[in-house]
Design an enzyme around this catalytic site. Sequence first.
Site, PDB file in Angstrom:
ATOM      1  N   CYS A 117       0.832  -1.216   0.000  1.00  0.00           N
ATOM      2  CA  CYS A 117       0.000   0.000   0.000  1.00  0.00           C
ATOM      3  C   CYS A 117       0.866   1.265   0.000  1.00  0.00           C
ATOM      4  O   CYS A 117       1.598   1.506   0.950  1.00  0.00           O
ATOM      5  CB  CYS A 117      -0.913  -0.070   1.226  1.00  0.00           C
ATOM      6  N   CYS A 171       0.179   3.761   2.826  1.00  0.00           N
ATOM      7  CA  CYS A 171       0.687   3.214   4.096  1.00  0.00           C
ATOM      8  C   CYS A 171       2.163   3.589   4.264  1.00  0.00           C
ATOM      9  O   CYS A 171       2.598   3.927   5.362  1.00  0.00           O
ATOM     10  CB  CYS A 171       0.552   1.697   4.128  1.00  0.00           C
TER      11      CYS A 171
END
Length: 98
Positions: free
Chosen positions: A23, A26
């Site tokens: 991600c 993230c």
Amino acid sequence: MSKFEELINGDKPVLVDFFATWCGPCRMLGPILAEVKEELGEKITIIKIDVDANQQAAAQYQVRSVPTMLLFKNGKMLWRQSGVVAADELLRILKPHL
């Protein structure tokens, strides 16, 4: 009782970052959390939980998108948000709970 349950049931605030290695947002959150930890020091615990490696925890807290952050204190969830939050905004949210 798991180490996680022990932490979130304590009287020290615990910020849990549900993330995934694949991600992009993230990865953006990593340095932001480091900045928040530097500012708040021992007043807060920050835990990162990989949703792929810990699917049961992600399901338990109904994490459907990453990153998702949850703030716990004394076993209660006090705040929850998905997506990247700027460090100054995160500090503004966290400080009243310290």
